[in-house]
Design a protein around this motif. Structure first.
Motif, PDB file in Angstrom:
ATOM      1  N   ASP A 216      15.252  -5.873  43.759  1.00 39.18           N
ATOM      2  CA  ASP A 216      16.702  -6.512  44.658  1.00 39.18           C
ATOM      3  C   ASP A 216      16.848  -5.314  45.670  1.00 39.18           C
ATOM      4  O   ASP A 216      17.004  -4.246  45.668  1.00 39.18           O
TER       5      ASP A 216
ATOM      6  N   ILE B  95      22.124 -16.833  42.504  1.00 42.19           N
ATOM      7  CA  ILE B  95      21.248 -16.238  43.690  1.00 42.19           C
ATOM      8  C   ILE B  95      20.112 -15.540  43.395  1.00 42.19           C
ATOM      9  O   ILE B  95      19.563 -15.088  42.223  1.00 42.19           O
ATOM     10  N   GLN B  96      19.279 -15.510  44.575  1.00 39.16           N
ATOM     11  CA  GLN B  96      17.907 -14.983  44.386  1.00 39.16           C
ATOM     12  C   GLN B  96      18.073 -13.293  44.592  1.00 39.16           C
ATOM     13  O   GLN B  96      17.378 -12.674  43.726  1.00 39.16           O
ATOM     14  N   HIS B  97      19.091 -12.809  45.507  1.00 36.92           N
ATOM     15  CA  HIS B  97      19.209 -11.344  45.431  1.00 36.92           C
ATOM     16  C   HIS B  97      20.594 -11.270  45.626  1.00 36.92           C
ATOM     17  O   HIS B  97      21.299 -12.183  46.354  1.00 36.92           O
TER      18      HIS B  97
ATOM     19  N   ASP C 134      22.591 -12.484  48.806  1.00 37.44           N
ATOM     20  CA  ASP C 134      22.848 -13.911  48.882  1.00 37.44           C
ATOM     21  C   ASP C 134      23.923 -14.327  48.266  1.00 37.44           C
ATOM     22  O   ASP C 134      24.543 -15.777  48.216  1.00 37.44           O
TER      23      ASP C 134
ATOM     24  N   ASP D 150      24.007 -11.156  53.971  1.00 36.72           N
ATOM     25  CA  ASP D 150      23.441 -10.054  53.884  1.00 36.72           C
ATOM     26  C   ASP D 150      24.632  -9.039  54.213  1.00 36.72           C
ATOM     27  O   ASP D 150      24.530  -8.423  55.366  1.00 36.72           O
TER      28      ASP D 150
ATOM     29  N   ASN E   7      17.135 -20.114  40.623  1.00 37.71           N
ATOM     30  CA  ASN E   7      17.572 -19.206  41.745  1.00 37.71           C
ATOM     31  C   ASN E   7      17.421 -19.525  43.208  1.00 37.71           C
ATOM     32  O   ASN E   7      16.267 -20.492  43.368  1.00 37.71           O
TER      33      ASN E   7
ATOM     34  N   SER F  41      18.088 -18.974  47.656  1.00 38.48           N
ATOM     35  CA  SER F  41      18.343 -17.822  48.670  1.00 38.48           C
ATOM     36  C   SER F  41      19.132 -18.649  50.062  1.00 38.48           C
ATOM     37  O   SER F  41      19.109 -19.792  49.934  1.00 38.48           O
ATOM     38  N   THR F  42      19.598 -17.850  50.724  1.00 38.12           N
ATOM     39  CA  THR F  42      20.253 -18.385  52.087  1.00 38.12           C
ATOM     40  C   THR F  42      19.296 -19.121  52.697  1.00 38.12           C
ATOM     41  O   THR F  42      19.500 -20.295  53.279  1.00 38.12           O
ATOM     42  N   GLU F  43      17.987 -18.743  53.050  1.00 39.25           N
ATOM     43  CA  GLU F  43      17.121 -19.386  53.595  1.00 39.25           C
ATOM     44  C   GLU F  43      16.849 -20.909  52.949  1.00 39.25           C
ATOM     45  O   GLU F  43      16.562 -21.925  53.704  1.00 39.25           O
TER      46      GLU F  43
END
Length: 473
Positions: free
Chosen positions: A49, A345-347, A350, A393, A439, A441-443
């Motif tokens: 992370d 969340i991925q990280h 996010d 972020d 999980n 991410s934003t993308e």
């Protein structure tokens, strides 16, 4: 959360035939060239992370945690055995578990004693033999001691905290490692089973479906099981004097507990009583309820000035119910059962995917319940927000900021206005269905939003999530 926080290595067929021919002629080259023994290496002491490099661990994926514990409030001592089932994702010579402070007496891997050592808040386990990639293995850790919370200058305290009548284990972004060995990052979701003995007369609450409760020799054992995989920070343990009400809602168990020193049928219990109603409404918006139980726990501790979406059974600080049975906070935490719990969340960068949608759920519930509309809430918050702070972020110290929560909610409503109600609500249901128990991410969210809406949205998200000036309403 709300705060007020063996395979043969690439060998060509021709070479292989030559080797076989040589071996048959007694040349002795076959054992050397066809040696398929894997090379073993330590698993990483972090899952990768960007904000929290030490969180979690690499080299394995946890399937489930099974905890058999006892807590003695008089001595403030927690102890027992954690059994962890996992699958190696690399050829492991050793691996780490996150465990803060507590003493480990023994570790075994698949029933064989393993070496163990401490490196700060890392428990380093070296099994008797290496673990090949793809192998399922079981780790048993016997441990105990006086648990302590973890503190951070920018994120506050989280984890196991002793109370006057018991304890509360709660917190985000890390808390689980203060009371059991764990891969402490949302990327490694797992099932969770807990048996815990406490002195007779005390309640021990956790997440998931309640099991049997038994008493013997002055101790009562409580059991809980969450079979929908969850991120480790979504576990909790609340021990103390609580009024507990059990029922069934929509075919699932409902467990609501309120600290005994809070008023009977007071604001906290009145708000908690609407849990099923609020979850049912959110189901019409977000799709099927994604976990196996309902409920909530209201704690009476001045240190807990937030609410946290612990899976199936959020924990609320009493601060939310000082005088009124407010329900917006219930809507927020229940929305997390979809956004954050089911779709994790991925990280940690996010986190707006959790908090922006939970904030927007407050606005939707307000409108549904006869309060200000989502449009009205949008206009109010638009004029208050500091647009210089990014939503996506936001930086390590900004993960609980208003840019994540309020600007996140503004972004969600602006997206609704941009793509229209039909596409927007289809997007919510598509996202929660496709990403369920995973999980994201934003993308990935941007990609799904463009697919569902049929519109190019990169510029929109760049402006609303990352821009440093107010976008046009």
């Amino acid at each position: 959360m709300i705060r007020i926080r063996i395979g043969i290595a690439a060998t060509s067929a021709g070479v292989l035939l030559a080797v076989l021919a040589g071996a048959s002629a007694g040349c002795g080259v076959l054992p050397e060239l066809l040696d398929s023994s894997p090379e073993y290496a330590p698993g990483a002491a972090g899952i990768g992370d960007p904000y929290f490099p030490g969180y979690g661990n690499g080299g394995y994926d946890v399937v489930g945690y099974q905890l058999d514990l006892r807590y003695d409030p008089a001595a403030e001592q927690l102890g027992g055995t954690a059994t962890i089932t996992a699958t190696a994702t690399d050829n492991l010579s050793r691996f780490n578990l996150d465990l803060a402070g507590l003493a480990v007496s023994s570790v075994s891997v698949d029933g064989t004693a393993a070496e163990h050592a401490r490196d700060g808040n890392e428990l380093v386990v070296t099994p008797a033999t290496g673990l090949a990639d793809g192998t399922e293995f079981t780790v048993a850790v016997d441990y105990g001691g006086r648990p302590q919370p973890l503190t951070s200058p920018d994120l506050g305290a989280g984890g196991f905290q002793v109370t006057g009548d018991g304890a509360i284990a709660l917190g985000q972004p890390e808390s689980a490692s203060t009371w059991f060995p764990v891969n402490d990052h949302p990327l490694d979701k797992a099932t969770f089973d807990l048996e815990i003995a406490v002195p007779d007369g005390l309640v021990a609450l956790s997440v998931g479906v309640p099991g049997k409760t038994t008493s013997a020799d002055g101790w009562t054992t409580w059991t809980w099981s969450e079979q929908t995989p969850l991120a480790s920070y979504l576990t909790t343990l609340v021990i103390g004097d609580y009024r507990v009400r059990r029922s069934t809602h929509a075919g699932r168990p409902m467990v609501i507990a309120v600290a005994a020193d809070l008023p009977v049928d007071g604001p906290a219990e009145q708000a908690m009583a609407r849990t099923g109603e609020i979850a049912d409404y959110l189901e019409t918006v977000f799709g099927p309820y994604p976990v196996d139980a309902y409920g909530g726990v209201v704690v009476s501790d001045d240190r807990i000035r937030y609410a946290l979406e612990t899976q199936s059974r959020p924990v609320y600080g009493k601060v939310f119910f000082d005088s009124e049975p407010v329900t917006w906070v219930v809507a927020h935490e229940l929305a997390h059962q979809w956004f954050g719990n089911s779709v994790s969340i991925q990280h940690w960068r996010d986190i707006w995917l959790n908090e922006g949608f939970a904030t927007y759920a407050e606005w939707l519930w307000s409108e549904h319940d006869g309060g200000p509309s989502a449009d009205e809430m949008f206009d109010r918050e638009y004029d208050r927000i500091d647009w210089s702070k990014p939503t996506a972020d936001p930086g390590r110290s900004g993960i609980f900021s208003q840019a994540v929560y309020k600007r996140g909610g503004l972004t969600v409503h602006a997206l609704r206005r941009t793509i229209g109600d039909d596409a927007f609500f289809r997007l919510l249901r598509t996202w929660t269905a496709e990403q369920r128990n995973g999980n994201a991410s934003t993308e990935e969210f941007v990609t799904v939003a463009e697919r569902v809406s049929g519109q190019p949205l990169r510029e929109f998200f760049d402006t609303w999530l990352y821009g440093d000036t107010a976008p046009a309403r």
